[in-house]
Write an enzyme that holds these catalytic residues in place. Structure first.
Site, PDB file in Angstrom:
ATOM      1  N   ASP A   1       0.834  -1.214   0.000  1.00 13.41           N
ATOM      2  CA  ASP A   1       0.000   0.000   0.000  1.00 13.41           C
ATOM      3  C   ASP A   1       0.870   1.266   0.000  1.00 13.41           C
ATOM      4  O   ASP A   1       0.372   2.370   0.234  1.00 13.41           O
ATOM      5  CB  ASP A   1      -0.945   0.000   1.209  1.00 13.41           C
ATOM      6  CG  ASP A   1      -0.188   0.064   2.523  1.00 13.41           C
ATOM      7  OD1 ASP A   1       1.060  -0.040   2.513  1.00 13.41           O
ATOM      8  OD2 ASP A   1      -0.844   0.240   3.578  1.00 13.41           O
TER       9      ASP A   1
ATOM     10  N   GLU B   1       3.208   2.161   2.103  1.00 11.92           N
ATOM     11  CA  GLU B   1       3.789   2.590   3.388  1.00 11.92           C
ATOM     12  C   GLU B   1       5.282   2.305   3.347  1.00 11.92           C
ATOM     13  O   GLU B   1       5.719   1.305   2.776  1.00 11.92           O
ATOM     14  CB  GLU B   1       3.185   1.777   4.542  1.00 11.92           C
ATOM     15  CG  GLU B   1       1.893   2.323   5.072  1.00 11.92           C
ATOM     16  CD  GLU B   1       1.410   1.557   6.300  1.00 11.92           C
ATOM     17  OE1 GLU B   1       2.188   0.774   6.884  1.00 11.92           O
ATOM     18  OE2 GLU B   1       0.236   1.743   6.662  1.00 11.92           O
TER      19      GLU B   1
ATOM     20  N   ASP C   1      16.495  37.841  -8.217  1.00  9.68           N
ATOM     21  CA  ASP C   1      15.488  38.552  -7.427  1.00  9.68           C
ATOM     22  C   ASP C   1      16.163  39.207  -6.227  1.00  9.68           C
ATOM     23  O   ASP C   1      17.320  38.914  -5.910  1.00  9.68           O
ATOM     24  CB  ASP C   1      14.321  37.643  -7.001  1.00  9.68           C
ATOM     25  CG  ASP C   1      14.782  36.388  -6.284  1.00  9.68           C
ATOM     26  OD1 ASP C   1      15.807  36.449  -5.580  1.00  9.68           O
ATOM     27  OD2 ASP C   1      14.129  35.341  -6.434  1.00  9.68           O
TER      28      ASP C   1
ATOM     29  N   LYS D   1      12.247  41.139  -9.630  1.00 16.57           N
ATOM     30  CA  LYS D   1      11.243  40.171 -10.098  1.00 16.57           C
ATOM     31  C   LYS D   1       9.977  40.282  -9.262  1.00 16.57           C
ATOM     32  O   LYS D   1      10.050  40.382  -8.046  1.00 16.57           O
ATOM     33  CB  LYS D   1      11.832  38.760  -9.975  1.00 16.57           C
ATOM     34  CG  LYS D   1      10.865  37.638 -10.236  1.00 16.57           C
ATOM     35  CD  LYS D   1      11.469  36.266  -9.945  1.00 16.57           C
ATOM     36  CE  LYS D   1      11.211  35.787  -8.528  1.00 16.57           C
ATOM     37  NZ  LYS D   1      11.660  34.411  -8.271  1.00 16.57           N
TER      38      LYS D   1
ATOM     39  N   ASP E   1      21.427  31.486  -8.126  1.00 18.40           N
ATOM     40  CA  ASP E   1      20.199  31.292  -7.349  1.00 18.40           C
ATOM     41  C   ASP E   1      20.330  30.012  -6.532  1.00 18.40           C
ATOM     42  O   ASP E   1      21.272  29.234  -6.729  1.00 18.40           O
ATOM     43  CB  ASP E   1      18.989  31.208  -8.303  1.00 18.40           C
ATOM     44  CG  ASP E   1      17.689  31.696  -7.651  1.00 18.40           C
ATOM     45  OD1 ASP E   1      17.668  31.865  -6.411  1.00 18.40           O
ATOM     46  OD2 ASP E   1      16.700  31.899  -8.374  1.00 18.40           O
TER      47      ASP E   1
ATOM     48  N   ASP F   1      13.236  25.647 -10.257  1.00 22.46           N
ATOM     49  CA  ASP F   1      12.119  24.707 -10.162  1.00 22.46           C
ATOM     50  C   ASP F   1      11.407  24.644 -11.519  1.00 22.46           C
ATOM     51  O   ASP F   1      11.782  23.859 -12.384  1.00 22.46           O
ATOM     52  CB  ASP F   1      11.188  25.167  -9.027  1.00 22.46           C
ATOM     53  CG  ASP F   1      10.055  24.185  -8.760  1.00 22.46           C
ATOM     54  OD1 ASP F   1       9.880  23.251  -9.552  1.00 22.46           O
ATOM     55  OD2 ASP F   1       9.334  24.352  -7.759  1.00 22.46           O
ATOM     56  N   SER F   2      10.440  25.522 -11.766  1.00 21.13           N
ATOM     57  CA  SER F   2       9.782  25.527 -13.086  1.00 21.13           C
ATOM     58  C   SER F   2      10.721  26.084 -14.159  1.00 21.13           C
ATOM     59  O   SER F   2      10.493  25.889 -15.346  1.00 21.13           O
ATOM     60  CB  SER F   2       8.520  26.386 -13.024  1.00 21.13           C
ATOM     61  OG  SER F   2       8.885  27.750 -12.847  1.00 21.13           O
TER      62      SER F   2
ATOM     63  N   THR G   1      11.752  31.727 -13.373  1.00 20.86           N
ATOM     64  CA  THR G   1      12.600  32.825 -12.889  1.00 20.86           C
ATOM     65  C   THR G   1      13.862  32.913 -13.742  1.00 20.86           C
ATOM     66  O   THR G   1      14.253  33.984 -14.221  1.00 20.86           O
ATOM     67  CB  THR G   1      12.993  32.570 -11.413  1.00 20.86           C
ATOM     68  OG1 THR G   1      11.797  32.440 -10.644  1.00 20.86           O
ATOM     69  CG2 THR G   1      13.874  33.671 -10.853  1.00 20.86           C
TER      70      THR G   1
END
Ligand code: R5P
Length: 310
Positions: free
Chosen positions: A34, A36, A167, A190, A216, A220-221, A224
């Site tokens: 399951d 776990e 940023d 930014k 930086d 992630d995506s 930026t």
């Protein structure tokens, strides 16, 4: 000292073990049907100084749970001291209430790690230094800067560099790289209208004709980073290279980076590279294994870790 590797980044744990000339502790970290998590440490750890290596990267919740269950297994196995070695500390971006009725998940994760049995934490380039205060146990936060600086010097020998923070929040991090390189510093203003979508507003500093190094903690995506690279090229930069510690690279980020104006994205192996990262022609990985393993050795020897910061 003994090292236990959870499953999120075994190549990094193996490289640390090679550096320390210390075989990984035999352990089985697996799933019940399951899903776990079940952990069985297959060697005696009573009275030992244990280091558990696990980045809480994708799938973040499963990897976090593996870490917690492993810490519990070691605590119940009577380890003398347990250090959670978390090269990429997930949930760190949720470090304050971003709006009414939202959580501070970074604090919750700190509580979970402590309650599960960690006596110390070792990490690198925490999203925000003040997350150290979420723990009431010692936390050593290393910096990838020395690894990056060495590579930048090799790659851009003598070039008049402009280090750029994508940023305002990253200015300290960028300055820590600009200063030893005697490079100038530029900042991108930014604004983020909603989570996961970034928009460049202004560049503070003249980047025309300059070779730019974007610095930086997380990609992630890739929003930026790619927006910043476009803005710098539009402002007349000759070339843009990025040095980013944690290559989260979720969703279509690798394709985005590949198609971007970036000459190169250099990340570390704090997160295990996916196949897409490995075959990408403009993403490279530098290893932090010797740096982190040396910190582990010094923690075990009770010697100074701070000298690794430079
Ligand atoms: C933000 O404060 C971080 O330092 C990174 O700039 C951010 O997490 C990158 O996210 P993305 O690649 O999704 O734009």
């Amino acid at each position: 000292m003994k090292i236990v590797a959870c499953n999120s980044n075994t190549p990094l744990a193996e490289a640390m073990s090679a550096y320390l000339n210390l075989p990984l502790t035999k352990a089985s970290i697996r799933r019940f049907s399951d899903m776990e998590v079940f952990v069985e440490i297959q060697e005696n750890v009573r009275g030992e100084d244990l280091f558990v290596v696990q980045s809480t990267s994708y799938p973040a919740n499963d990897n976090l749970m593996e870490l917690l269950v492993t810490l519990d297994a070691l605590k119940r196995g009577s380890a003398r001291r347990i250090t959670a070695v978390v090269p990429y500390f997930g949930y760190a971006r949720q470090d304050r209430k971003s709006g009414p009725r939202t959580p501070i998940s970074a604090k919750l994760v700190a509580n979970l790690i402590t309650t599960a049995g960690a006596d110390r934490v070792l990490t690198i380039d925490l999203h925000a230094g003040q997350i150290q205060g979420f723990f009431d146990i010692p936390l050593d936060n290393l910096f990838a800067a020395p690894v990056f600086i060495k590579d930048i010097k090799k790659r851009f020998d003598g070039a008049g560099l402009m280090v750029v923070s994508p940023d305002v929040g990253g200015v300290l991090r960028a300055r820590a790289i600009a200063k030893p390189l005697n490079a100038d510093l530029s900042i991108i203003d930014k604004r983020r209208e909603k989570a996961g979508v970034s928009e460049v507003m202004n560049i503070i500093g003249d980047v025309e004709g300059r070779c730019c190094i974007l610095v930086d903690d997380i990609v992630d995506s890739g929003g930026t980073l790619c927006n910043a690279a476009d803005a710098l090229m539009d402002a007349g930069a000759t070339v843009v290279t990025a040095y980013i510690t944690h290559g989260v690279l979720s969703g279509g980020a690798v394709a985005r980076v590949t198609a971007s104006a970036l000459d190169k994205l250099v990340i570390t192996d704090s997160i295990m590279a996916t196949e897409a990262v490995r075959v990408s022609n403009n993403i490279e990985q530098l290893t932090i294994a010797p740096l982190m393993a040396e910190a582990m050795r010094r923690i075990s020897d009770e010697s100074s870790v701070s000298s690794l910061f430079h």
